[in-house]
Enzyme design. Structure first.
Site, PDB file in Angstrom:
ATOM      1  CG  HIS A 167      67.690  47.263   5.706  1.00  0.00           C
ATOM      2  ND1 HIS A 167      68.798  46.716   5.077  1.00  0.00           N
ATOM      3  CD2 HIS A 167      67.527  48.497   5.161  1.00  0.00           C
ATOM      4  CE1 HIS A 167      69.263  47.588   4.206  1.00  0.00           C
ATOM      5  NE2 HIS A 167      68.524  48.672   4.225  1.00  0.00           N
ATOM      6  NE  ARG A 197      73.667  50.139   4.911  1.00  0.00           N
ATOM      7  CZ  ARG A 197      72.689  49.928   4.013  1.00  0.00           C
ATOM      8  NH1 ARG A 197      71.766  50.831   3.844  1.00  0.00           N
ATOM      9  NH2 ARG A 197      72.628  48.795   3.319  1.00  0.00           N
ATOM     10  CG  ASP A 221      62.122  53.435   6.897  1.00  0.00           C
ATOM     11  OD1 ASP A 221      62.465  54.183   5.953  1.00  0.00           O
ATOM     12  OD2 ASP A 221      62.052  52.191   6.782  1.00  0.00           O
ATOM     13  CD  GLN A 281      70.107  51.833   7.212  1.00  0.00           C
ATOM     14  OE1 GLN A 281      70.174  51.830   5.986  1.00  0.00           O
ATOM     15  NE2 GLN A 281      70.640  52.802   7.933  1.00  0.00           N
ATOM     16  NE  ARG A 314      67.623  46.856  -0.913  1.00  0.00           N
ATOM     17  CZ  ARG A 314      67.750  48.129  -0.547  1.00  0.00           C
ATOM     18  NH1 ARG A 314      67.256  49.085  -1.309  1.00  0.00           N
ATOM     19  NH2 ARG A 314      68.363  48.450   0.570  1.00  0.00           N
ATOM     20  CB  CYS A 330      67.294  53.480   6.957  1.00  0.00           C
ATOM     21  SG  CYS A 330      65.615  53.394   6.312  1.00  0.00           S
TER      22      CYS A 330
HETATM   23  N1   CP Z   1      68.925  52.621   3.463  1.00  0.00           N
HETATM   24  C1   CP Z   1      69.018  51.912   2.337  1.00  0.00           C
HETATM   25  O1   CP Z   1      69.082  50.671   2.334  1.00  0.00           O
HETATM   26  O2   CP Z   1      69.095  52.663   1.214  1.00  0.00           O
HETATM   27  P1   CP Z   1      68.979  52.160  -0.290  1.00  0.00           P
HETATM   28  O3   CP Z   1      67.576  51.714  -0.512  1.00  0.00           O
HETATM   29  O4   CP Z   1      69.361  53.344  -1.117  1.00  0.00           O
HETATM   30  O5   CP Z   1      69.938  51.009  -0.479  1.00  0.00           O
HETATM   31  N1  NVA Z   2      61.431  50.486   4.843  1.00  0.00           N
HETATM   32  C1  NVA Z   2      62.057  50.910   3.619  1.00  0.00           C
HETATM   33  C2  NVA Z   2      63.553  50.932   3.768  1.00  0.00           C
HETATM   34  C3  NVA Z   2      64.300  51.406   2.565  1.00  0.00           C
HETATM   35  C4  NVA Z   2      65.783  51.350   2.757  1.00  0.00           C
HETATM   36  C5  NVA Z   2      61.638  49.989   2.490  1.00  0.00           C
HETATM   37  O1  NVA Z   2      61.560  48.766   2.699  1.00  0.00           O
HETATM   38  O2  NVA Z   2      61.376  50.485   1.394  1.00  0.00           O
END
Ligand code: CP
Ligand code: NVA
Length: 302
Positions: free
Chosen positions: A129, A288, A220, A132, A102, A260
């Site tokens: 993502h 997930r 989101d 997701q 990430r 998400c």
């Molecule tokens: N939706 C998602 O990726 O959640 P987290 O940021 O908690 O991993």
């Molecule tokens: N769009 C959000 C998604 C989190 C899972 C971010 O990037 O923070």
């Protein structure tokens, strides 16, 4: 070897296979079937940004498949002190069977892919993502039984999740209407790529028009990770893009509402909608785990 850096790394057939495998693994888990398909396999999980769902679902997925996951905070690694990605990727490749990351910048994922000898999985970047979206597709399939006649309305920021959903819609044949304020549209290259696959991506500024007849409403956060300094500007820009009970009136009666998570009640979505009868947020979050097990088996099984 295959990587999962973008949802478009997968073909429509591969997406279908992952969803079906995810459903099978979900059923097995409910029945208490114990598996060790990934015995002696290890997954490195590098986090440059916080996570609840991605971290825990990947870790549990590896455990339940008989393997092992190693949580690595970016700043606890030598990466945080400047060790090059190209060295880290090559070293980790000699220990583990896959690397999930990430990251703040999608280029980091591309750099890992260049030097890794094992599959690299995007656990969220500023661009996409994909993990997701596989869980989301699984959820849509569970509720709607198909993709072709499904109309999905995206309300809010044209962010990483939106980008991946656009590609997924094109690949699965869903109709997607994207409703964002000016200057917050999704990535242009991604939109071009999606339009080359399918013409069913549309844009509509007015959220009420966008959700007309929608089977799925997806939103989101307005402020993604790393955008905290833009808070005031973003709150002002998105104020008419909240998913609330009033907006739901314009959608199909059996519309499902997706997010998400993490969700910010009172900003992009109301508490009433999250707790209401159209919400499938927690099913999505659960999926997930099942979808990622399917991804891990697809990428790692001999
Ligand atoms: N939706 C998602 O990726 O959640 P987290 O940021 O908690 O991993
Ligand atoms: N769009 C959000 C998604 C989190 C899972 C971010 O990037 O923070």
């Amino acid at each position: 070897m295959k990587h999962l850096t973008s949802i478009a790394d997968l073909t429509q057939e591969e997406i279908t296979k992952i969803i079906k495998l995810g459903e099978k693994l979900k059923e097995e888990r409910y029945k208490g079937v114990v598996t060790d398909y990934l015995k002696n396999k290890s997954l490195a999980m590098i986090f440059e940004l916080p996570s609840t769902r991605t971290r825990v679902s990947f870790e549990v997925a590896m455990t339940e498949l008989g393997g092992h996951a190693i949580y690595l905070n970016w700043n606890d690694l030598q990466l945080g002190r400047g060790e090059p990605i190209k060295d880290t990727a090559r070293v980790l490749s000699r220990y583990v069977h896959a690397i999930m990351l990430r990251v703040k910048n999608h280029k980091t994922i591309e750099e890992f892919v260049k030097y890794s000898k094992v599959p690299v999985i995007n656990g969220l970047s500023d661009l996409e993502h994909p993990c997701q979206i596989l869980a989301d597709l699984m959820t849509i399939y569970e509720y709607k039984g198909e993709f072709r006649d499904v109309k999905l309305a995206w309300i809010g920021d044209g962010n990483n999740v939106c980008n991946s959903l656009i590609l997924a819609s094109a690949l699965t044949g869903m109709e997607m209407v994207v409703s964002t304020p000016p200057s917050y549209e999704p990535n242009v290259e991604i939109v071009k790529k999606a339009l080359n696959i399918s013409g069913k991506i549309k844009f509509e500024r007015d959220p009420k028009k966008a959700v007309l007849g929608a089977d799925v409403i997806y939103t989101d956060v307005w402020i993604s990770m790393g955008q905290e300094s833009e808070r005031d500007k973003r709150l002002a820009a998105f104020k008419n893009y909240q998913v609330n009970e009033e907006l739901l009136k314009y959608a199909s009666e059996d519309v499902i509402v997706m997010h998400c998570m993490p969700a910010h009640r009172g900003e992009e979505i109301t508490d009433e909608v999250i707790e209401g009868k159209h919400s499938v947020l927690f099913e999505q979050a659960e999926n997930r785990l099942h979808a990622q097990k399917a991804v891990l088996l697809t990428l790692l099984q001999d």
